[in-house]
Design an enzyme around this catalytic site. Structure first.
Site, mmCIF file in Angstrom:
data_model
loop_
_atom_site.group_PDB
_atom_site.id
_atom_site.type_symbol
_atom_site.label_atom_id
_atom_site.label_comp_id
_atom_site.label_asym_id
_atom_site.label_seq_id
_atom_site.Cartn_x
_atom_site.Cartn_y
_atom_site.Cartn_z
ATOM 1 N N TYR A 54 6.735 -10.000 6.339
ATOM 2 C CA TYR A 54 6.574 -8.811 6.779
ATOM 3 C C TYR A 54 6.940 -8.468 8.484
ATOM 4 C CZ TYR A 54 2.922 -7.691 3.004
ATOM 5 O OH TYR A 54 2.193 -7.901 2.116
ATOM 6 N N ASP A 61 1.105 -0.762 0.049
ATOM 7 C CA ASP A 61 0.259 0.122 0.341
ATOM 8 C C ASP A 61 1.257 1.471 0.515
ATOM 9 O OD1 ASP A 61 -2.440 -1.810 0.229
ATOM 10 O OD2 ASP A 61 -2.007 -2.029 1.992
#
Length: 440
Positions: free
Chosen positions: A219, A141
């Site tokens: 992540y 994002d």
């Protein structure tokens, strides 16, 4: 006499008509042949070069103008005749100034748009995006960074496949051929902006997909420890491990996503040696096969509430039980800047980086790191120049700022916290689908 003349004129007229018809047929044949030759000639690289030279006969000024305009719009049809190979590229980027990785949102700049500009500038593309079989591992994002994003596509190659008769046998280069190949890392890093870098490349088979061949994604979310209860956060985070329905830990896209079950294989919280004003930098690491939209940031947001003592560890169990909690409570997800796509795992893919390119890459990253440390020093000086605080309040002040920055950019105050399970809820998946179906 008159009859003889009439017959003669008739013979001549018939002969002329016959010749005219023959000429018309010949003209049609020539026009057809001309069209075929023109079509073949238009695809010829030499002809394109001759056309370019003819257009540049207007003098040096015209030639200079054409030179400056050549790179942005070079002919992909011409480049498609070059030898090519299917490769995977490992990409690093600092996401703060980008509107995400993918370029479909019509916002600029994106990481993807900058990469394709570099590919065009270096003339590595051998066709448009569809022809190049382009794929990406993830769609990070706006503001999210990565040190292990992977993309795959056809790129121009220096190598040529030679058959037994010492002739070029095709345009597609076998995977095992590497020696003498273009140094994709060096070539691209020379033209990419400073906050994007290619870390390595690997030859891959043509059935490879950066998205669907990925075995797992990892992540990391960085944060300042402050007064957070790390053991409670870690105990809560371990509950994510395994396969669960994460619809209460994501931004639901009911129009396109119908399965919200995902598998988390690893979760841990670690501390680093980096400190600021007595505070310690930590990181949450989450590894799984795939992730939903905003999933990691939603998971982290709830963990921060647990770390502050605002929610119990057991709230994770309740939110993962979609029968008890079919509707997601309304809460703001954690900020995007500290999130990093750490790595993408593939079977039998080993990324290559030459020693020269690796050295240049290390120097660049170290210089970028120093530049950001200088910026940090300036902000610290500005903070010290503020009105003096009461004794012992300075560290507490920094802790409050750190916590607020991690929790919804300071929009949630400790005193006004509403328990998650007492909050208004979002529509369930079924309710969203029913609404979508009613509009059809």
């Amino acid at each position: 006499m008159s009859n003889s003349t009439s017959e003669c004129g008739s013979d001549i007229g018939g002969s002329l008509i016959s010749q005219l018809q023959a000429l018309q047929n010949r003209v049609q044949e020539l026009e057809s042949e001309n069209a075929k030759l023109s079509s073949r000639l238009s695809k010829c690289f030499c002809h394109k070069g001759m056309e370019s030279r003819r257009k540049n006969t207007g003098g040096d000024k015209t030639r200079k103008k054409k030179t400056t305009e050549r790179n942005p719009g070079y002919n992909l049809t011409i480049m498609s005749h070059h030898p090519k190979r299917y490769v995977a590229l490992k990409v690093m980027y600092f996401g703060q100034r980008f509107y995400g990785f993918a370029s479909e949102a019509q916002m600029d700049p994106t990481v993807e748009s900058e990469i394709f500009k570099a590919l065009e500038k270096t003339r590595l593309l051998v066709g448009d995006r569809k022809e190049s079989q382009y794929s990406r591992c993830g769609r990070t994002d706006k503001g999210v960074s990565s040190v292990g994003q992977v993309i795959s596509l056809f790129l121009r190659s220096n190598l040529k496949e030679i058959d037994a008769n010492n002739k070029i046998s095709g345009e597609l280069i076998p995977e095992m051929q590497i020696e003498g190949e273009i140094d994709y890392v060096r070539v691209l890093n020379r033209v990419l902006p400073s906050d994007i870098r290619i870390l390595g490349w690997s030859p891959v088979s043509i059935d490879f997909s950066a998205r669907f061949s990925c075995l797992s994604r990892e992540y990391k979310y960085f944060f300042w420890r402050g007064n957070l209860n790390l053991p409670a956060m870690e105990n809560a985070g371990k509950k994510f491990i395994g396969e669960h329905d994460f619809r209460n830990f994501c931004k639901m896209d009911a129009a396109n996503v119908h399965n919200y079950r995902r598998r988390i294989t690893q979760f841990e919280i670690s501390s680093s040696n980096m400190r600021f004003e007595g505070d310690q930098l930590c990181a949450i690491k989450v590894k799984g096969s795939a992730f939903l939209w905003h999933q990691v940031r939603c998971m982290v947001a709830v963990l921060f509430m647990i770390g502050q003592g605002l929610e119990s560890v057991e709230v994770i169990d309740v939110l993962l039980d979609i029968e008890k909690t079919p509707r997601k409570p309304q809460y703001a997800m954690a900020p995007e800047i500290p999130l990093v796509l750490q790595s993408c795992e593939f079977e039998d893919v080993k990324f290559i980086c030459s020693s020269d390119s690796g050295q240049a890459l290390r120097i660049h990253l170290e210089n970028e790191g120093r530049a950001y440390q200088l910026q940090s020093a300036i902000f610290q000086e500005a903070a010290l120049s503020c009105l003096p605080l009461a004794n012992g309040a300075e560290t507490k002040f920094y802790h409050i700022i750190s916590i607020k920055s991690l929790l919804n950019d300071g929009t949630i105050k400790v005193a006004s916290h509403i328990p998650l399970l007492s909050r208004p809820t979002e529509p369930s998946y079924e309710e969203r689908r029913a609404k979508l179906d009613s509009k059809r």
